[in-house]
Write a protein that holds these residues in place. Sequence first.
Motif, PDB file in Angstrom:
ATOM      1  N   GLU A  48      49.466  61.628  46.100  1.00 46.43           N
ATOM      2  CA  GLU A  48      50.167  60.493  46.709  1.00 46.43           C
ATOM      3  C   GLU A  48      49.192  59.459  47.266  1.00 46.43           C
ATOM      4  OE1 GLU A  48      53.591  59.553  50.103  1.00 46.43           O
ATOM      5  OE2 GLU A  48      52.679  61.554  49.977  1.00 46.43           O
ATOM      6  N   ALA A  49      48.152  59.908  47.951  1.00 44.64           N
ATOM      7  CA  ALA A  49      47.197  58.967  48.552  1.00 44.64           C
ATOM      8  C   ALA A  49      46.466  58.173  47.470  1.00 44.64           C
ATOM      9  CB  ALA A  49      46.205  59.719  49.428  1.00 44.64           C
ATOM     10  N   ASP A  50      46.074  58.844  46.377  1.00 49.41           N
ATOM     11  CA  ASP A  50      45.409  58.140  45.280  1.00 49.41           C
ATOM     12  C   ASP A  50      46.323  57.075  44.673  1.00 49.41           C
ATOM     13  OD1 ASP A  50      43.141  59.648  45.551  1.00 49.41           O
ATOM     14  OD2 ASP A  50      43.515  60.924  43.806  1.00 49.41           O
ATOM     15  N   LEU A  51      47.574  57.451  44.423  1.00 47.69           N
ATOM     16  CA  LEU A  51      48.510  56.512  43.803  1.00 47.69           C
ATOM     17  C   LEU A  51      48.827  55.350  44.743  1.00 47.69           C
ATOM     18  CD1 LEU A  51      50.988  59.021  42.117  1.00 47.69           C
ATOM     19  CD2 LEU A  51      49.124  57.743  41.045  1.00 47.69           C
ATOM     20  N   ARG A  52      48.940  55.633  46.030  1.00 47.10           N
ATOM     21  CA  ARG A  52      49.206  54.560  46.998  1.00 47.10           C
ATOM     22  C   ARG A  52      48.042  53.576  47.025  1.00 47.10           C
ATOM     23  NH1 ARG A  52      52.993  54.481  50.649  1.00 47.10           N
ATOM     24  NH2 ARG A  52      53.291  56.745  50.550  1.00 47.10           N
ATOM     25  N   ARG A  53      46.822  54.107  46.949  1.00 44.53           N
ATOM     26  CA  ARG A  53      45.636  53.244  46.960  1.00 44.53           C
ATOM     27  C   ARG A  53      45.620  52.349  45.720  1.00 44.53           C
ATOM     28  NH1 ARG A  53      42.233  57.030  46.919  1.00 44.53           N
ATOM     29  NH2 ARG A  53      42.478  57.434  49.138  1.00 44.53           N
ATOM     30  N   LEU A  54      45.982  52.895  44.568  1.00 48.72           N
ATOM     31  CA  LEU A  54      46.035  52.088  43.352  1.00 48.72           C
ATOM     32  C   LEU A  54      47.069  50.972  43.468  1.00 48.72           C
ATOM     33  CD1 LEU A  54      45.827  54.847  40.580  1.00 48.72           C
ATOM     34  CD2 LEU A  54      44.088  53.122  41.100  1.00 48.72           C
ATOM     35  N   LEU A  55      48.221  51.293  44.040  1.00 48.94           N
ATOM     36  CA  LEU A  55      49.257  50.277  44.194  1.00 48.94           C
ATOM     37  C   LEU A  55      48.827  49.191  45.174  1.00 48.94           C
ATOM     38  CD1 LEU A  55      52.443  52.523  44.197  1.00 48.94           C
ATOM     39  CD2 LEU A  55      51.912  50.717  42.554  1.00 48.94           C
ATOM     40  N   VAL A  56      48.130  49.580  46.231  1.00 47.12           N
ATOM     41  CA  VAL A  56      47.646  48.593  47.197  1.00 47.12           C
ATOM     42  C   VAL A  56      46.626  47.667  46.555  1.00 47.12           C
ATOM     43  CG1 VAL A  56      46.270  48.313  49.293  1.00 47.12           C
ATOM     44  CG2 VAL A  56      48.137  49.970  49.248  1.00 47.12           C
ATOM     45  N   GLU A  57      45.714  48.243  45.761  1.00 47.90           N
ATOM     46  CA  GLU A  57      44.624  47.457  45.194  1.00 47.90           C
ATOM     47  C   GLU A  57      45.031  46.668  43.955  1.00 47.90           C
ATOM     48  OE1 GLU A  57      41.761  46.935  46.597  1.00 47.90           O
ATOM     49  OE2 GLU A  57      42.320  48.233  48.263  1.00 47.90           O
ATOM     50  N   TYR A  58      45.913  47.239  43.117  1.00 49.80           N
ATOM     51  CA  TYR A  58      46.204  46.612  41.830  1.00 49.80           C
ATOM     52  C   TYR A  58      47.680  46.310  41.610  1.00 49.80           C
ATOM     53  CZ  TYR A  58      41.496  48.313  40.971  1.00 49.80           C
ATOM     54  OH  TYR A  58      40.157  48.555  41.075  1.00 49.80           O
ATOM     55  N   SER A 131      48.476  44.698  28.623  1.00 54.57           N
ATOM     56  CA  SER A 131      49.854  44.270  28.858  1.00 54.57           C
ATOM     57  C   SER A 131      50.155  43.973  30.320  1.00 54.57           C
ATOM     58  CB  SER A 131      50.839  45.339  28.364  1.00 54.57           C
ATOM     59  OG  SER A 131      50.689  45.568  26.980  1.00 54.57           O
ATOM     60  N   HIS A 132      49.329  44.496  31.240  1.00 51.69           N
ATOM     61  CA  HIS A 132      49.712  44.405  32.649  1.00 51.69           C
ATOM     62  C   HIS A 132      48.630  43.887  33.600  1.00 51.69           C
ATOM     63  CE1 HIS A 132      53.420  46.573  31.723  1.00 51.69           C
ATOM     64  NE2 HIS A 132      52.683  47.391  30.999  1.00 51.69           N
ATOM     65  N   PHE A 133      47.393  43.721  33.112  1.00 51.17           N
ATOM     66  CA  PHE A 133      46.309  43.339  34.019  1.00 51.17           C
ATOM     67  C   PHE A 133      45.362  42.368  33.328  1.00 51.17           C
ATOM     68  CE2 PHE A 133      47.661  47.683  34.902  1.00 51.17           C
ATOM     69  CZ  PHE A 133      48.029  47.577  36.233  1.00 51.17           C
ATOM     70  N   PRO A 134      44.731  41.465  34.079  1.00 47.63           N
ATOM     71  CA  PRO A 134      43.770  40.540  33.477  1.00 47.63           C
ATOM     72  C   PRO A 134      42.486  41.270  33.097  1.00 47.63           C
ATOM     73  CG  PRO A 134      43.784  40.268  35.853  1.00 47.63           C
ATOM     74  CD  PRO A 134      44.898  41.232  35.528  1.00 47.63           C
ATOM     75  N   PRO A 135      41.749  40.776  32.106  1.00 52.21           N
ATOM     76  CA  PRO A 135      40.539  41.467  31.644  1.00 52.21           C
ATOM     77  C   PRO A 135      39.502  41.706  32.730  1.00 52.21           C
ATOM     78  CG  PRO A 135      41.207  39.803  30.053  1.00 52.21           C
ATOM     79  CD  PRO A 135      42.083  39.612  31.253  1.00 52.21           C
ATOM     80  N   SER A 136      39.444  40.829  33.730  1.00 50.08           N
ATOM     81  CA  SER A 136      38.428  40.994  34.777  1.00 50.08           C
ATOM     82  C   SER A 136      38.597  42.280  35.569  1.00 50.08           C
ATOM     83  CB  SER A 136      38.461  39.800  35.741  1.00 50.08           C
ATOM     84  OG  SER A 136      39.679  39.770  36.464  1.00 50.08           O
ATOM     85  N   LEU A 137      39.795  42.884  35.519  1.00 48.00           N
ATOM     86  CA  LEU A 137      40.048  44.106  36.295  1.00 48.00           C
ATOM     87  C   LEU A 137      39.994  45.376  35.450  1.00 48.00           C
ATOM     88  CD1 LEU A 137      43.025  42.981  38.592  1.00 48.00           C
ATOM     89  CD2 LEU A 137      40.566  42.798  39.002  1.00 48.00           C
ATOM     90  N   HIS A 138      39.866  45.272  34.137  1.00 47.28           N
ATOM     91  CA  HIS A 138      39.980  46.449  33.281  1.00 47.28           C
ATOM     92  C   HIS A 138      38.920  47.497  33.587  1.00 47.28           C
ATOM     93  CE1 HIS A 138      42.414  44.243  29.905  1.00 47.28           C
ATOM     94  NE2 HIS A 138      42.987  44.177  31.081  1.00 47.28           N
ATOM     95  N   GLY A 139      37.659  47.079  33.690  1.00 49.44           N
ATOM     96  CA  GLY A 139      36.588  48.050  33.902  1.00 49.44           C
ATOM     97  C   GLY A 139      36.717  48.790  35.211  1.00 49.44           C
ATOM     98  N   LEU A 226      37.678  38.189  42.638  1.00 47.74           N
ATOM     99  CA  LEU A 226      38.420  38.117  43.900  1.00 47.74           C
ATOM    100  C   LEU A 226      39.734  37.355  43.728  1.00 47.74           C
ATOM    101  CD1 LEU A 226      35.477  37.431  46.374  1.00 47.74           C
ATOM    102  CD2 LEU A 226      36.769  39.555  46.127  1.00 47.74           C
ATOM    103  N   PHE A 227      39.741  36.358  42.849  1.00 50.37           N
ATOM    104  CA  PHE A 227      40.962  35.601  42.572  1.00 50.37           C
ATOM    105  C   PHE A 227      41.989  36.496  41.889  1.00 50.37           C
ATOM    106  CE2 PHE A 227      43.212  32.315  39.888  1.00 50.37           C
ATOM    107  CZ  PHE A 227      43.798  31.609  40.938  1.00 50.37           C
ATOM    108  N   ASP A 228      41.550  37.301  40.913  1.00 53.11           N
ATOM    109  CA  ASP A 228      42.465  38.207  40.219  1.00 53.11           C
ATOM    110  C   ASP A 228      42.897  39.373  41.096  1.00 53.11           C
ATOM    111  OD1 ASP A 228      42.528  36.691  37.936  1.00 53.11           O
ATOM    112  OD2 ASP A 228      41.108  37.914  36.814  1.00 53.11           O
ATOM    113  N   ARG A 229      42.103  39.712  42.096  1.00 58.50           N
ATOM    114  CA  ARG A 229      42.489  40.780  43.023  1.00 58.50           C
ATOM    115  C   ARG A 229      43.393  40.292  44.141  1.00 58.50           C
ATOM    116  NH1 ARG A 229      39.104  45.436  43.113  1.00 58.50           N
ATOM    117  NH2 ARG A 229      40.344  46.068  44.903  1.00 58.50           N
ATOM    118  N   GLY A 230      43.568  38.986  44.259  1.00 61.81           N
ATOM    119  CA  GLY A 230      44.423  38.436  45.309  1.00 61.81           C
ATOM    120  C   GLY A 230      43.713  38.196  46.622  1.00 61.81           C
ATOM    121  N   ALA A 231      42.395  38.345  46.641  1.00 62.66           N
ATOM    122  CA  ALA A 231      41.637  38.061  47.862  1.00 62.66           C
ATOM    123  C   ALA A 231      41.460  36.557  48.058  1.00 62.66           C
ATOM    124  CB  ALA A 231      40.267  38.736  47.813  1.00 62.66           C
ATOM    125  N   LEU A 232      41.490  35.808  46.968  1.00 59.08           N
ATOM    126  CA  LEU A 232      41.389  34.353  47.012  1.00 59.08           C
ATOM    127  C   LEU A 232      42.601  33.732  46.334  1.00 59.08           C
ATOM    128  CD1 LEU A 232      37.627  33.809  46.042  1.00 59.08           C
ATOM    129  CD2 LEU A 232      38.625  33.696  48.327  1.00 59.08           C
TER     130      LEU A 232
END
Length: 298
Positions: A48-58, A131-139, A226-232
Amino acid sequence: MDWLERVTGLRQWSRNGTRAPHKPLLLLYALGRFQQDADGALSYSAVEADLRRLLVEYGPPHKTTPAYPFHHLTSDGVWEVRTAHGAGSPGPRVSELRGSRAAGRLAPELRAALRREPGLAGRMARVLLDSHFPPSLHGELCDAVGLDLEPAVDLPLLAARRQRRDRRLRELVLDAYAYQCAFCGYDGKLGGLAVGLEAAHVHWWAFGGPDTVDNGLCLCSLHHNLFDRGALGVDDGRRVLVSQRFAGGGPAARAHVTELAGRPLLRPRPGASDVAVTHLAWHARHVFRDGPRPAAHA
């Protein structure tokens, strides 16, 4: 069974274009765990904690719960849940999943297919990422879920859509902004060629954003991520927003991120298309996280 087609058609909650990558994130996580332990089940309480962290970050900017995909992914034929009482999910509530000692794993037919075809996990992951994320976040997303991808392969299901992407967009966007980061002005070159500059989709291509200059920003690699992560973000007055969630006390974080708050966005050269308000509004609603920090000059 065509597993690539199955993951392409994941049924997801949708309202007014809101991003809902809950199921894709859980499936990426499950594929990563399968690579590490093909026979292991994922206890909800343990992951649960791992999945919650993924949802928060991505995941989307609003608060959400990993219980939703853990239960609902069973309807897509790629996931199963068992409890202390037998097969079947007890429901989408956290208390139900914890109390019944629910554990999930990839569906038996999918596990068998992954054993037969070692490259299938990587192909499925690429479909989910594209299908769900920009290329900058794939790695970094693959690192976050512990997933090893094989070298890129052609995916027939996505080939037609990929062919519609304008491969000239990077040069068109960089040229429109005179090869300068629209946030910080960075304009580095190596041997006369721009280095560390990228064309960022404001309205993500994976969610219907067009490959046009008015949906692009020239950003340095740091600010693109940072723009794709929502920080900017960018407000309707075309000034840089810095999320309240961004933390960084050192001088580099202050100089390169925090002090951007309130700075006017670099505008494109005369004759080039400015970024469209509709695309900025999409990013502000679906990607930018929490409220903005006060402008640095304030």
